[in-house]
Every structure is written in C-alpha cells, then in structure tokens.
Write an enzyme that holds these catalytic residues in place. Structure first.
Site, PDB file in Angstrom:
ATOM      1  N   GLY A   1       0.726  -1.125  -0.007  1.00 37.95           N
ATOM      2  CA  GLY A   1      -0.035   0.178  -0.060  1.00 37.95           C
ATOM      3  C   GLY A   1       0.920   1.202  -0.141  1.00 37.95           C
ATOM      4  O   GLY A   1       1.963   1.221   0.171  1.00 37.95           O
TER       5      GLY A   1
ATOM      6  N   TYR B   1      -2.395 -18.401  -3.823  1.00 34.18           N
ATOM      7  CA  TYR B   1      -3.025 -17.447  -3.603  1.00 34.18           C
ATOM      8  C   TYR B   1      -4.728 -17.633  -3.472  1.00 34.18           C
ATOM      9  O   TYR B   1      -5.367 -17.611  -2.699  1.00 34.18           O
ATOM     10  CB  TYR B   1      -2.907 -16.209  -4.609  1.00 34.18           C
ATOM     11  CG  TYR B   1      -3.789 -15.205  -4.647  1.00 34.18           C
ATOM     12  CD1 TYR B   1      -3.494 -13.967  -3.899  1.00 34.18           C
ATOM     13  CD2 TYR B   1      -5.057 -15.056  -5.568  1.00 34.18           C
ATOM     14  CE1 TYR B   1      -4.603 -12.911  -3.790  1.00 34.18           C
ATOM     15  CE2 TYR B   1      -5.989 -14.138  -5.422  1.00 34.18           C
ATOM     16  CZ  TYR B   1      -5.572 -13.039  -4.427  1.00 34.18           C
ATOM     17  OH  TYR B   1      -6.415 -11.980  -4.617  1.00 34.18           O
TER      18      TYR B   1
ATOM     19  N   LYS C   1      -7.255 -17.839  -0.516  1.00 32.94           N
ATOM     20  CA  LYS C   1      -8.503 -17.021  -0.409  1.00 32.94           C
ATOM     21  C   LYS C   1      -9.752 -18.082   0.040  1.00 32.94           C
ATOM     22  O   LYS C   1     -10.631 -17.760   0.889  1.00 32.94           O
ATOM     23  CB  LYS C   1      -8.697 -16.436  -1.626  1.00 32.94           C
ATOM     24  CG  LYS C   1      -7.871 -15.227  -2.166  1.00 32.94           C
ATOM     25  CD  LYS C   1      -8.144 -14.207  -0.867  1.00 32.94           C
ATOM     26  CE  LYS C   1      -7.164 -12.980  -1.370  1.00 32.94           C
ATOM     27  NZ  LYS C   1      -7.332 -11.639  -0.202  1.00 32.94           N
TER      28      LYS C   1
ATOM     29  N   ASN D   1     -12.214  -9.121 -11.985  1.00 30.70           N
ATOM     30  CA  ASN D   1     -10.887  -8.488 -12.314  1.00 30.70           C
ATOM     31  C   ASN D   1     -11.251  -7.064 -12.131  1.00 30.70           C
ATOM     32  O   ASN D   1     -11.933  -6.126 -12.958  1.00 30.70           O
ATOM     33  CB  ASN D   1     -10.503  -8.522 -13.826  1.00 30.70           C
ATOM     34  CG  ASN D   1      -9.913 -10.091 -13.891  1.00 30.70           C
ATOM     35  OD1 ASN D   1     -10.587 -10.888 -14.060  1.00 30.70           O
ATOM     36  ND2 ASN D   1      -8.657  -9.870 -14.521  1.00 30.70           N
TER      37      ASN D   1
ATOM     38  N   ILE E   1       0.424  -7.559 -25.798  1.00 31.24           N
ATOM     39  CA  ILE E   1      -0.552  -8.512 -25.671  1.00 31.24           C
ATOM     40  C   ILE E   1      -0.175 -10.083 -25.646  1.00 31.24           C
ATOM     41  O   ILE E   1       0.409 -10.296 -26.644  1.00 31.24           O
ATOM     42  CB  ILE E   1      -1.534  -8.266 -26.876  1.00 31.24           C
ATOM     43  CG1 ILE E   1      -2.353  -6.940 -26.643  1.00 31.24           C
ATOM     44  CG2 ILE E   1      -2.836  -9.233 -26.660  1.00 31.24           C
ATOM     45  CD1 ILE E   1      -3.356  -6.659 -27.473  1.00 31.24           C
TER      46      ILE E   1
ATOM     47  N   ARG F   1     -12.281 -10.907 -20.013  1.00 24.28           N
ATOM     48  CA  ARG F   1     -12.344 -11.022 -18.610  1.00 24.28           C
ATOM     49  C   ARG F   1     -13.540 -10.103 -18.202  1.00 24.28           C
ATOM     50  O   ARG F   1     -14.204  -9.293 -18.852  1.00 24.28           O
ATOM     51  CB  ARG F   1     -11.352  -9.981 -18.085  1.00 24.28           C
ATOM     52  CG  ARG F   1     -10.023 -10.912 -17.967  1.00 24.28           C
ATOM     53  CD  ARG F   1      -9.641 -12.127 -17.434  1.00 24.28           C
ATOM     54  NE  ARG F   1      -8.363 -12.684 -17.430  1.00 24.28           N
ATOM     55  CZ  ARG F   1      -8.075 -13.661 -18.190  1.00 24.28           C
ATOM     56  NH1 ARG F   1      -8.975 -14.001 -19.244  1.00 24.28           N
ATOM     57  NH2 ARG F   1      -6.890 -14.144 -18.373  1.00 24.28           N
TER      58      ARG F   1
ATOM     59  N   ARG G   1       0.734 -16.491 -21.845  1.00 23.46           N
ATOM     60  CA  ARG G   1       1.321 -16.944 -20.659  1.00 23.46           C
ATOM     61  C   ARG G   1       0.871 -18.318 -20.264  1.00 23.46           C
ATOM     62  O   ARG G   1      -0.167 -18.507 -20.303  1.00 23.46           O
ATOM     63  CB  ARG G   1       0.989 -15.784 -19.586  1.00 23.46           C
ATOM     64  CG  ARG G   1       1.518 -14.431 -19.608  1.00 23.46           C
ATOM     65  CD  ARG G   1       0.740 -13.760 -18.604  1.00 23.46           C
ATOM     66  NE  ARG G   1       1.539 -12.434 -18.182  1.00 23.46           N
ATOM     67  CZ  ARG G   1       1.266 -11.507 -17.306  1.00 23.46           C
ATOM     68  NH1 ARG G   1      -0.021 -11.779 -16.811  1.00 23.46           N
ATOM     69  NH2 ARG G   1       2.029 -10.434 -17.211  1.00 23.46           N
TER      70      ARG G   1
ATOM     71  N   GLY H   1      -0.623 -21.156 -18.371  1.00 25.38           N
ATOM     72  CA  GLY H   1      -1.453 -21.352 -17.449  1.00 25.38           C
ATOM     73  C   GLY H   1      -2.656 -20.089 -17.421  1.00 25.38           C
ATOM     74  O   GLY H   1      -3.615 -20.373 -16.662  1.00 25.38           O
TER      75      GLY H   1
HETATM   76  C1  UD1 Z   1      -6.842 -12.197 -12.520  1.00 25.65           C
HETATM   77  C2  UD1 Z   1      -6.372 -11.813 -11.004  1.00 25.65           C
HETATM   78  C3  UD1 Z   1      -5.704 -13.043 -10.409  1.00 25.65           C
HETATM   79  C4  UD1 Z   1      -6.769 -14.049 -10.188  1.00 25.65           C
HETATM   80  C5  UD1 Z   1      -7.367 -14.208 -11.592  1.00 25.65           C
HETATM   81  C6  UD1 Z   1      -8.472 -15.241 -11.467  1.00 25.65           C
HETATM   82  C7  UD1 Z   1      -5.427  -9.494 -11.301  1.00 25.65           C
HETATM   83  C8  UD1 Z   1      -4.265  -8.671 -11.501  1.00 25.65           C
HETATM   84  N1  UD1 Z   1      -5.046 -10.844 -11.194  1.00 25.65           N
HETATM   85  O1  UD1 Z   1      -5.878 -12.546 -13.249  1.00 25.65           O
HETATM   86  O2  UD1 Z   1      -5.419 -12.728  -8.914  1.00 25.65           O
HETATM   87  O3  UD1 Z   1      -6.290 -15.297  -9.791  1.00 25.65           O
HETATM   88  O4  UD1 Z   1      -7.807 -13.103 -12.181  1.00 25.65           O
HETATM   89  O5  UD1 Z   1      -9.373 -15.539 -12.697  1.00 25.65           O
HETATM   90  O6  UD1 Z   1      -6.571  -9.001 -11.270  1.00 25.65           O
HETATM   91  N2  UD1 Z   1      -1.986  -9.412 -20.245  1.00 25.65           N
HETATM   92  C9  UD1 Z   1      -1.383  -8.938 -21.297  1.00 25.65           C
HETATM   93  N3  UD1 Z   1      -0.450  -8.008 -21.378  1.00 25.65           N
HETATM   94  C10 UD1 Z   1       0.131  -7.326 -20.167  1.00 25.65           C
HETATM   95  C11 UD1 Z   1      -0.603  -8.015 -18.847  1.00 25.65           C
HETATM   96  C12 UD1 Z   1      -1.524  -8.977 -19.055  1.00 25.65           C
HETATM   97  O7  UD1 Z   1      -1.784  -9.405 -22.535  1.00 25.65           O
HETATM   98  O8  UD1 Z   1       1.046  -6.753 -20.192  1.00 25.65           O
HETATM   99  C13 UD1 Z   1      -3.059 -10.417 -20.209  1.00 25.65           C
HETATM  100  C14 UD1 Z   1      -2.864 -11.838 -19.301  1.00 25.65           C
HETATM  101  O9  UD1 Z   1      -1.975 -12.662 -20.199  1.00 25.65           O
HETATM  102  C15 UD1 Z   1      -4.450 -12.233 -19.139  1.00 25.65           C
HETATM  103  C16 UD1 Z   1      -5.204 -10.868 -19.204  1.00 25.65           C
HETATM  104  O10 UD1 Z   1      -4.301  -9.781 -19.723  1.00 25.65           O
HETATM  105  O11 UD1 Z   1      -4.686 -12.924 -20.401  1.00 25.65           O
HETATM  106  C17 UD1 Z   1      -5.483 -10.653 -17.892  1.00 25.65           C
HETATM  107  O12 UD1 Z   1      -4.330 -10.421 -17.019  1.00 25.65           O
HETATM  108  P1  UD1 Z   1      -4.240  -9.901 -15.490  1.00 25.65           P
HETATM  109  O13 UD1 Z   1      -4.878  -8.708 -15.378  1.00 25.65           O
HETATM  110  O14 UD1 Z   1      -2.890 -10.414 -15.049  1.00 25.65           O
HETATM  111  O15 UD1 Z   1      -5.447 -10.782 -14.879  1.00 25.65           O
HETATM  112  P2  UD1 Z   1      -5.820 -12.434 -14.705  1.00 25.65           P
HETATM  113  O16 UD1 Z   1      -4.814 -13.092 -15.630  1.00 25.65           O
HETATM  114  O17 UD1 Z   1      -7.200 -12.543 -15.308  1.00 25.65           O
END
Ligand code: UD1
Length: 310
Positions: free
Chosen positions: A37, A147, A151, A175, A206, A214, A273, A275
C-alpha cells in the site's frame, strides 16, 4: 453512523473503500503495513477527522486484538493481503502469513470483542481454471495457485464463525480496475499496465491474440459492494461473486486506448502466458439477491475515468 476498521486501507481497493465510508459519515480506522500500500492513496482520508491510521501488520499476533478492543468497530472490512498470484507461487509461506494467518487474526479479534460484521476480499481465483462459464458461486472450486488456495481457506474459516452475533460476507472479486491500481509488477492488473504504457507513449504487449476476455469491474462498484455488505441492516452471511456479468476482450480495451492515444504505436503480440485462462466471466445474480448489489459502471466509462484522472 458506524465505526469500521479497514485492513489494507492504503491499498488500491482499501483506500477507495475508506474514502467512501468517510464520505458517508462513518468513522474509519485504517490498518496497513505499507508493504504494497501507499500513503499517497490516503492523502484525502488523512485530512478527515473521522479517519485514523495505524501502521501495523494484521498478521502479527495481538495487533488486531488490540485495535478491535480499542476502536470497538461495528464491522471490519478485511482487505489486507498478499495481492500477487505470482508472488504467492514464489513465496508460499508469505502467502500463508498474509492471506491465511491474517484472516485468522481478524476472526479471532472479531469473535473476542463481539464485532457484528466482517467483509472479506475473496477472489475469482478460488474457482481456478473452470470452463463452466459464466461462473456461479456453487461451481467447482479448484484453485491453481497458493493465492487461490489461501482465499478459499480464508472463506471457510470465516464462514465457520457466523452465527446470530456475527455476519460474514465474502466478496469474490473478478478483475478489478481503476485509479490507484499499482502497475509496478508485470503481474499487475492488465488495465493498470496498459494505462501506464499508453501514458508513456509506449506500445503495450498482448500475450496471446487479444481475444481473451475478462469480467472487468470498476473499483467504484467494488467499493459500493463493500460498503453495502459492511453497513446494510439485515443481511445474511454468505459468499457472492462481485462482477458485472459482461465480458470484455483485451482487443476491446486496446481499441479504447488506441483511439484516445493515436500517436502510440500499435500493440505487440507475444506468446500466451503459461497457465493463462482464455475466458473468465462471473454470474452476478447472487450479489443482487443477497446484497441488492448490481455493478453500475460500464467498462468504457471506467476506462474513460482512468484515462482522465490516472
Ligand atoms: C486475475 C487476477 C488474479 C486471479 C485471476 C482469477 C489480477 C491482477 N489478477 O488474473 O489474481 O487469480 O484473475 O481469474 O486481477 N496481459 C497482457 N499483457 C500484459 C498483462 C496481462 O496481455 O501486459 C493479459 C494476461 O495474459 C491475461 C489478461 O491480460 O490474459 C488479464 O491478465 P491479468 O490482469 O494479470 O489478470 P488475470 O490473469 O485474469
């Protein structure tokens, strides 16, 4: 008006929740260890006479007991956490401490001192990689990270304590996005990362083809859900998704930013990514039925605000 302890008050969701409670006239005690924080998030709150702040670790023995005993809150909104999924994989013990032990301390203090309500920041991460969309609350819970495990364990130990004197609400956030979300890590929320990149005039990356979707929910909606759960009379204990029920793709987001920042080069694409899940979408009906909560901020509006205020 009520008295509320907000743990993690200096964080992204905690600071907005604090601001809103103060605006509604509640007295707020913020507890934060400032590990992730930031004091700057509380700049407005710190000017309010109804706000007090304790720099302390919720997971440390005696901290919550002393604060609850002294402040005598009506409710606790427990948002303090280790917030990075990636960090929970790298350091499972720290995850255990901040995401399970801290909850145990909150529960013990609440029970010892007769607190009537606890609101807990759970996560869609407890469902893991379900393909059964949209996700309802009774879907299978198979977390795929420490994580998510933590939870889920916290939900179980909180809901076990409910009774006539204590109402517990577990909010399974999807999200969340909005101002003050920290883009510092590569695993920060995608919108916070994209927002910073466009501001800096740099192209975003991306992962995958951008078709992944999401259920993005504005922090202002999340805050409203928190305040309802902490202060509304006559609600029952339980857990509910806090989501919009609407899917937005990364290409949709990039389209909005690209129109606002036409000089920024187009996105680059990289391998998905490992997973990463392709689609995530929640069913919002239970929060409507149990809390009368419906998300109100369309993604386009939330993004427009973020672009405006940063
Ligand atoms: C989110 C949660 C995570 C939870 C999951 C459950 C966040 C930060 N994370 O992960 O705690 O376990 O939901 O469903 O809210 N991406 C890009 N470019 C970037 C960054 C991300 O393309 O620079 C993509 C990622 O690969 C993913 C998407 O954006 O496909 C969303 O990523 P992110 O915001 O990290 O969230 P989640 O993976 O959905």
């Amino acid at each position: 008006m009520g008295r509320i302890i907000v743990t993690g008050a200096a964080g992204f969701i905690g600071s907005h929740t604090t601001d809103r409670l103060l605006a509604e006239g509640h007295a707020v005690l913020g507890v934060d260890n400032f590990r992730t924080g930031h004091r700057r998030n509380l700049a407005a709150a710190l000017k309010q006479p109804l706000f007090s702040l304790v720099e302390a670790d919720v997971s440390a023995e005696g901290v919550m007991d002393a604060q609850v005993k002294d402040f005598k809150p009506d409710g606790i909104i427990h948002l303090a956490a280790l917030v990075s999924v990636q960090e929970s994989i790298q350091d499972p013990q720290l995850n255990q401490l901040y995401n399970v032990t801290a909850t145990e301390r909150v529960v013990a203090a609440a029970v010892a001192h007769g607190v009537k309500r606890i609101v807990f920041a759970s996560s869609a991460a407890i469902y893991g990689d379900t393909r059964d969309l949209p996700i309802a609350e009774d879907s299978a819970k198979k977390p795929i990270s420490p994580y998510g495990d933590a939870k889920l364990a916290s939900e179980v130990l909180l809901l076990r304590q409910t009774g006539p004197g204590l109402t517990v609400r577990c909010h399974r956030y999807f999200n969340v996005f909005g101002p003050r979300q920290d883009p510092a890590s590569p695993y920060s929320g995608v919108i916070s990362i994209f927002d910073r990149r466009y501001r800096e005039g740099k192209p975003v990356t991306i992962y995958g083809n951008g078709g992944q979707t999401r259920d993005f929910i504005s922090v202002h909606d999340v805050v409203r859900a928190n305040v309802i759960a902490a202060t509304a009379p006559r609600i029952a204990s339980g857990a509910a998704n806090i989501c919009t029920g609407k899917a937005t793709s990364l290409l949709d987001i990039v389209g909005i930013y690209g129109a606002r920042y036409p000089a920024v080069p187009p996105p680059t694409f990289a391998a998905a990514r490992p997973g990463d899940i392709v689609h995530s979408l929640g069913r919002p009906e239970r929060a409507k039925a149990e809390l009368n909560f419906i998300a109100q901020v369309p993604v386009q509006e939330g993004l427009a605000e973020l672009i405006r205020v940063g």
